[in-house]
Design a protein around this motif. Sequence first.
Motif, mmCIF file in Angstrom:
data_model
loop_
_atom_site.group_PDB
_atom_site.id
_atom_site.type_symbol
_atom_site.label_atom_id
_atom_site.label_comp_id
_atom_site.label_asym_id
_atom_site.label_seq_id
_atom_site.Cartn_x
_atom_site.Cartn_y
_atom_site.Cartn_z
ATOM 1 N N SER A 1 0.833 -1.197 0.000
ATOM 2 C CA SER A 1 0.000 0.000 0.000
ATOM 3 C C SER A 1 0.867 1.246 0.000
ATOM 4 O O SER A 1 1.926 1.293 0.642
ATOM 5 N N LYS B 1 -0.938 3.790 3.337
ATOM 6 C CA LYS B 1 -0.677 3.597 4.761
ATOM 7 C C LYS B 1 0.498 4.428 5.247
ATOM 8 O O LYS B 1 0.502 4.919 6.381
ATOM 9 N N SER B 2 1.537 4.597 4.416
ATOM 10 C CA SER B 2 2.722 5.350 4.836
ATOM 11 C C SER B 2 3.233 6.234 3.701
ATOM 12 O O SER B 2 4.427 6.285 3.430
ATOM 13 N N ASP C 1 5.962 6.643 1.226
ATOM 14 C CA ASP C 1 6.692 5.387 1.208
ATOM 15 C C ASP C 1 5.748 4.226 0.935
ATOM 16 O O ASP C 1 4.526 4.336 1.081
ATOM 17 N N ASN D 1 4.296 0.567 1.877
ATOM 18 C CA ASN D 1 4.081 -0.235 3.080
ATOM 19 C C ASN D 1 3.788 -1.674 2.706
ATOM 20 O O ASN D 1 2.879 -1.950 1.914
ATOM 21 N N ASN E 1 4.251 -4.934 9.649
ATOM 22 C CA ASN E 1 4.324 -3.938 8.582
ATOM 23 C C ASN E 1 5.744 -3.416 8.432
ATOM 24 O O ASN E 1 6.408 -3.097 9.426
ATOM 25 N N GLN F 1 7.939 -0.491 6.313
ATOM 26 C CA GLN F 1 7.884 0.728 5.510
ATOM 27 C C GLN F 1 9.130 0.798 4.633
ATOM 28 O O GLN F 1 10.254 0.745 5.128
ATOM 29 N N ASP G 1 11.231 2.680 1.293
ATOM 30 C CA ASP G 1 11.386 3.859 0.453
ATOM 31 C C ASP G 1 10.970 3.532 -0.981
ATOM 32 O O ASP G 1 11.478 2.579 -1.589
ATOM 33 N N VAL H 1 14.669 -0.306 3.843
ATOM 34 C CA VAL H 1 13.667 -0.462 4.882
ATOM 35 C C VAL H 1 13.798 0.696 5.872
ATOM 36 O O VAL H 1 14.845 0.881 6.488
ATOM 37 N N LYS H 2 12.717 1.472 6.046
ATOM 38 C CA LYS H 2 12.744 2.661 6.897
ATOM 39 C C LYS H 2 11.978 2.479 8.205
ATOM 40 O O LYS H 2 12.168 3.244 9.147
ATOM 41 N N GLY H 3 11.087 1.494 8.273
ATOM 42 C CA GLY H 3 10.321 1.306 9.492
ATOM 43 C C GLY H 3 9.754 -0.094 9.600
ATOM 44 O O GLY H 3 9.450 -0.727 8.583
ATOM 45 N N LYS I 1 12.229 3.983 12.507
ATOM 46 C CA LYS I 1 11.236 3.610 13.504
ATOM 47 C C LYS I 1 11.141 2.092 13.591
ATOM 48 O O LYS I 1 11.057 1.406 12.574
#
Length: 701
Positions: free
Chosen positions: A58, A61-62, A65, A67, A93, A95, A97, A108-110, A168
């Motif tokens: 998706s 959702k973020s 970015d 998700n 989940n 997140q 880029d 991978v950012k989150g 995160k």
Amino acid sequence: MKKLIKWFFRILFALIGLIIIAIIIIPMLFKDEMLVMVKDEINKNVNAKVEFADFKLSLLKSFPDLNLGLYEMSVTGLDKFEGDTLMYFKSFNVQVDLVSAFKKDVMVKGIVLDNPFINGIVLADSSANWDIAVPSQALPDTALVPEPETEIADTASEPLPYRLELKKFQIKDANIFYTDNTSGMEAKLKDFDFLLKGDFGMDYSDLSINTSIEDIMVKMAGIRYLNKAHFGFDATIGADLENMIFTFKDNVLALNAIELGFDGKVEMPNDDIVVDVNFNTKKTSFKSLLSMVPAIYMQGFEELKTAGNLALKGDIKGIYNETQMPLVNLQLLVENAMFQYPDLPKAVENVNIDLVVFYDGVVNDNTKVDLNKFHVEVAQNPFDIMMHLRTPFSDPYIKATLDGHIILKTLADVVPMEDSNIDGEITADVDIAGNLSTIENEKYDEFNAKGMLQLKNFLFESPDLPAAVKIIETTFNFTPQYLELKNFDAEVGQSDFNLKGKIENYVAYALSDGTLKGDFKFKSKNINANEFLSESGETAAPETEVKEEPEVATVDTTSAMGVFEVPGNIDFILNSELNHIIYDKMDITNLTGVFVIKDKKVMMNNLNMNLLDGKLGIDGEYNTQNIEAPSVTMSLDIEKMEIESALNSFSMLEKMAPILKNCKGKISLKFDFTSLLDSAMSPVLNSIDGYGKLHSESIQV
């Protein structure tokens, strides 16, 4: 001008439409490729069953970015852990880029875990359910030969490469359980929340950590050291990610009402972890220390009146690796403290504690424990403990004293007892000093052990117990060679117990996990075992505390289902004379024989009793050396037992020989058999192996 405005809005609406279409289509373009990556990463080198209900991509959702979400994911064990859930979470989940996804170098950012359930189990044979990695296998020599340059590898199905640049990492509403059957340890963390924020893509970043656990339970050997305890950790850590140096800034670690502040740093330049951390209490009131006592913390803690000072400080310094640990210093000082419940007439006064602990992680034998003072007066009943421990690893030296007298009835004037009642007197006067080696080498004249520990006229009544517990008298006399149980007279409901004997090797048992040896005479006039059974006739099952446990999650440890594991470091002999026993529907009289508890087995030697209008002789053993498959071996000698009475008492007989329900008369039987036991301590019928001889008199069918 009007045409220009119209064209502008047309272009604007078209762009908005393209963005909406992109938000819908882009995840679909990457879904198959990302699904390959997810499945490959999860199942690669895993010896477990991994399932998830749904997988979604998706941009909503973020945004901006991408998700990636896994839903209703579970990891269940195989082989010994068949059906046991190692891990489950409602959603997972990630997140990503979006631009990196186009470049096929996923950043991978989150990461967010929602409602995870983690259940770690160690069996009695030391196998762990999280050991699910498949051992790597050496590649064949041909794998080292390079492919011809003209051959182009097919990478269409290869997973996307990825790298972590987290900003995160979050865990929400986790429940983590741990059961270790090798040590008898059980731990539960409920409502665990964790949030880590920072920029792992930068060389330097301030990491923010917020952690809370609403309910912690830690139990070892049947003793709850923590119960419904609360934990919190809020910290800001300066992270030099290039040099792997982490510096503590503003931070607080809290356990119930105790709050510790930390400062220092942790360095990880290579495989070694270099620690230099100091800690001390943020709160200096004695009340914060009392919060560590479960019985006090859970009963009117907020209204408790306290006085006195508390100092708790220490440091952790040194290197942690496979061969050594850091050095740890801990100091606890309590001076002139007291506490009192506002609704109770008396207080616990003159509490003074002086404890110093030093652990040497390099030369372990330099470790020292000094309890210089522990003095407390419970409703004016004084109690003192002193202990010093040296060379605990090579040859433990202990010097300890125990001195006090407590009238237990006064506890009701100090601590809320709710619906419980306690009475009796405890008298202690014990002095111990010496090295373990003197006991092991039987140089008892070089070891000092003297004194007495006595409990008289003890009474405890509680709605949680099926009957009142009375101990008329129990007295232990201390000597270097043994601990003498001079007398133990007790009554529980309609049952009475009398025990006398000696306990040897108690010093080695306490200091180095040696084997505790005992030789006792056990007598009773009457034992009504039905008083200790539930209404269903089975021992009460332990309370299940799993909060919202998913349907796929099962906690199936043998010890949790009713099988009693015999301790391996116990060597007891009980010469028994029991006049009358009532168990379920059986009425047993004149039981004599010897019970031996040794090597994780209970052995019955020359056990004889009157039962079911006949006589029963038993030789055999109950074996828990393999706790996953406990077994029983029996040699039975039954003389003139009434068939009808036997069927009423042993339901298994009807299953094995249905014809017996239509029979009357008496039988005599010599029968040897072995059988495995299930989790309810009942024989596994298809595992029974036996033979014998049946003799009958006046049988009617």
